[in-house]
Design a protein around this motif. Structure first.
Motif, PDB file in Angstrom:
ATOM      1  N   GLN A  87       0.462  -0.894  -0.246  1.00 51.87           N
ATOM      2  CA  GLN A  87      -0.138   0.056   0.034  1.00 51.87           C
ATOM      3  C   GLN A  87       0.454   1.171   0.271  1.00 51.87           C
ATOM      4  OE1 GLN A  87      -3.217  -0.159  -0.823  1.00 51.87           O
ATOM      5  NE2 GLN A  87      -3.573  -2.331  -0.005  1.00 51.87           N
ATOM      6  N   PHE A  88       0.672   2.267  -1.080  1.00 50.54           N
ATOM      7  CA  PHE A  88       1.339   3.539  -1.210  1.00 50.54           C
ATOM      8  C   PHE A  88       1.749   4.175  -0.032  1.00 50.54           C
ATOM      9  CE2 PHE A  88       2.127   7.967  -3.341  1.00 50.54           C
ATOM     10  CZ  PHE A  88       3.423   7.537  -2.987  1.00 50.54           C
ATOM     11  N   ASP A  89       0.509   3.786   0.953  1.00 49.80           N
ATOM     12  CA  ASP A  89       0.398   4.854   2.374  1.00 49.80           C
ATOM     13  C   ASP A  89       1.095   4.219   3.697  1.00 49.80           C
ATOM     14  OD1 ASP A  89      -1.676   6.604   0.536  1.00 49.80           O
ATOM     15  OD2 ASP A  89      -2.973   5.488   2.335  1.00 49.80           O
ATOM     16  N   ALA A  90       1.540   3.208   2.959  1.00 49.89           N
ATOM     17  CA  ALA A  90       2.582   2.427   4.522  1.00 49.89           C
ATOM     18  C   ALA A  90       3.939   2.529   3.661  1.00 49.89           C
ATOM     19  CB  ALA A  90       1.843   0.722   4.062  1.00 49.89           C
ATOM     20  N   LEU A  91       4.163   2.647   2.587  1.00 52.66           N
ATOM     21  CA  LEU A  91       5.407   3.177   1.501  1.00 52.66           C
ATOM     22  C   LEU A  91       5.557   4.961   2.254  1.00 52.66           C
ATOM     23  CD1 LEU A  91       4.915   1.377  -1.392  1.00 52.66           C
ATOM     24  CD2 LEU A  91       7.137   0.925  -0.125  1.00 52.66           C
ATOM     25  N   ALA A  92       4.653   5.752   2.264  1.00 53.18           N
ATOM     26  CA  ALA A  92       5.155   6.981   2.048  1.00 53.18           C
ATOM     27  C   ALA A  92       5.033   6.900   4.396  1.00 53.18           C
ATOM     28  CB  ALA A  92       4.316   7.838   1.762  1.00 53.18           C
ATOM     29  N   GLU A  93       5.034   6.388   5.096  1.00 52.36           N
ATOM     30  CA  GLU A  93       5.661   6.314   6.292  1.00 52.36           C
ATOM     31  C   GLU A  93       7.498   6.068   6.568  1.00 52.36           C
ATOM     32  OE1 GLU A  93       3.963   6.646   8.951  1.00 52.36           O
ATOM     33  OE2 GLU A  93       2.597   6.756   7.292  1.00 52.36           O
ATOM     34  N   LEU A  94       7.609   5.436   4.781  1.00 55.48           N
ATOM     35  CA  LEU A  94       9.484   5.616   5.261  1.00 55.48           C
ATOM     36  C   LEU A  94       9.767   6.761   4.716  1.00 55.48           C
ATOM     37  CD1 LEU A  94       9.926   2.135   2.969  1.00 55.48           C
ATOM     38  CD2 LEU A  94      10.705   2.619   5.227  1.00 55.48           C
ATOM     39  N   PRO A  95      11.350   7.555   5.179  1.00 54.74           N
ATOM     40  CA  PRO A  95      11.963   8.848   4.930  1.00 54.74           C
ATOM     41  C   PRO A  95      11.775   9.277   3.616  1.00 54.74           C
ATOM     42  CG  PRO A  95      12.221   8.385   7.306  1.00 54.74           C
ATOM     43  CD  PRO A  95      11.821   7.040   6.935  1.00 54.74           C
ATOM     44  N   LEU A  96      12.667   8.019   2.451  1.00 50.97           N
ATOM     45  CA  LEU A  96      12.546   8.801   1.279  1.00 50.97           C
ATOM     46  C   LEU A  96      11.974   8.740   0.457  1.00 50.97           C
ATOM     47  CD1 LEU A  96      15.342   8.588  -0.899  1.00 50.97           C
ATOM     48  CD2 LEU A  96      14.729   6.203  -1.006  1.00 50.97           C
ATOM     49  N   VAL A  97      11.051   7.726   0.690  1.00 50.77           N
ATOM     50  CA  VAL A  97       9.120   7.957   0.006  1.00 50.77           C
ATOM     51  C   VAL A  97       8.655   9.004   0.555  1.00 50.77           C
ATOM     52  CG1 VAL A  97       6.758   6.717  -1.069  1.00 50.77           C
ATOM     53  CG2 VAL A  97       9.478   5.355  -0.103  1.00 50.77           C
TER      54      VAL A  97
END
Length: 389
Positions: free
Chosen positions: A213-223
């Motif tokens: 899920q893109f929202d979960a990925l967006a928790e990563l600083p780089l993303v």
């Protein structure tokens, strides 16, 4: 752009194992690239798994599209540092030629099968493909690539394998694993471009598959940083259907990592000041991210490992892939007449079977397994598109 003094120069190549005269229009590294592109092993990459099994979707990456993306990123970085773009491209296009069907799952299964016969490792197999297994020329086996291309293809190597390669080729491509020196800067670059490419495209494929899920990925600083920058410049992306925001985020991530490698490496080169390609081999590893980018890329890699590569659906099909490869290996070992003639009566039957199975595409392995066992293991899986890595 002229080559930097520390770049690999085709005019000063250490040559080929079988000497060949120069040709018009192309230097040694350009010939390497062209031989790789025209090889059978390169064409097979289009039907070999990157993360998702080839037949499960037309838009998922394969080993071929991955290799092309590594070559594109590699050439961009090489241009920014004055390195040899043609050598980078040759290494990038060849670095996965030894990969088995079903990606790392296939490699693990073949290694288990070959434990008492020298083991199996896809990187070493890539060198074996270009040195021995491609049969295209009348005077020698393999593609007879330059030392520099072969050195770059051999990304890593155990001491045991390095000693065996060194015995066959004293002072050759495995020597650096024994004396602690580095490969060319172009080879170092391909290693980084490989990691940048697969982190980015595994995000894309993971979201496309529905496993990430893109929202979960967006928790990563780089993303998150690049998603937020994309939204700040294009706020309408927040309300748009489809994947424009994801694509723009990945594009910005890739650009940032490319520029980071160029800047961090340029600083390292300025400090080490290697006067030649050989001097760069004697220095510590010079191709690098900044410390901050390295930490962010490592966090992304760990996230993908846990959330995608170890996703229950992925693990389920990984287990099936391993079973297919193990059973193919056993079937050919018990019935060597089922092998093509050129593989059927070698001095080392176990290695010949491993070579044959490793060269298979995903779909050919599935078809051969069905023919030899009468079972369709992948067809028995329930649920949405099967995945492996």
């Amino acid at each position: 752009m002229p080559l930097a003094p520390y770049a690999s120069d085709a005019a000063h190549s250490r040559g080929r194992r079988h000497p060949e005269p120069p040709v018009r229009l192309r230097d040694a590294f350009q010939r390497d690239r062209d031989r790789i592109v025209h090889s059978t092993a390169f064409r097979r990459l289009v039907y070999k798994t990157q993360v998702f099994i080839n037949h499960e979707g037309d838009l998922f990456r394969t080993r071929l599209t991955h290799s092309l993306e590594v070559a594109q990123l590699g050439r961009s970085i090489a241009r920014g540092l004055g390195l040899n773009e043609d050598l980078v491209e040759a290494i990038a296009l060849a670095h996965d030629l030894g990969h088995t069907p079903f990606g790392h799952a296939g490699q693990d299964a073949l290694h288990d099968c070959m434990q008492t016969h020298g083991g199996f490792e896809h990187n070493l197999q890539s060198l074996r493909v270009v040195d021995r297994l491609e049969i295209r020329y009348p005077a020698f086996d393999g593609l007879n690539l330059s030392f520099e291309a072969r050195e770059g293809i051999l990304k890593h190597c155990s001491r045991r394998d390095a000693l065996a390669l060194e015995a066959d080729e004293p002072g050759g491509v495995a020597r650096r694993f024994l004396d602690g020196t580095q490969p060319s800067l172009e080879a170092q670059l391909c290693n980084l471009a490989d990691a940048i490419a697969y982190n980015a495209h595994d995000i894309d494929d993971g979201v496309r598959s529905g496993l990430l899920q893109f929202d979960a990925l967006a928790e990563l600083p780089l993303v998150r940083r690049h998603r937020d920058a994309a939204l700040a410049e294009h706020p309408a992306l927040a309300g748009q259907p489809g994947r424009r925001l994801l694509f723009e985020t990945i594009r910005r991530m890739l650009s940032a990592q490319v520029h980071d490698v160029i800047d961090a490496t340029a600083a390292a080169l300025a400090e080490a000041a290697p006067a030649s390609a050989d001097a760069a081999r004697q220095a510590p590893r010079l191709l690098r991210h900044s410390e901050a980018m390295h930490a962010e890329a490592t966090a992304l890699k760990r996230f993908l490992f846990a959330a995608l590569y170890r996703h229950p659906q992925v693990m389920r099909t990984t287990d099936v892939a391993r079973q297919v490869v193990r059973e193919l290996f056993a079937a050919y070992l018990d019935a060597p007449h089922e092998l093509p003639a050129e593989h059927a009566a070698p001095p080392d039957r176990h290695r010949a079977v491993a070579d044959y199975v490793a060269g298979m595409t995903d779909r050919f392995a599935v078809r051969e397994h069905r023919r030899l066992t009468g079972r369709d293991l992948f067809g028995a899986l329930d649920g949405p598109a099967a995945a492996t890595f």
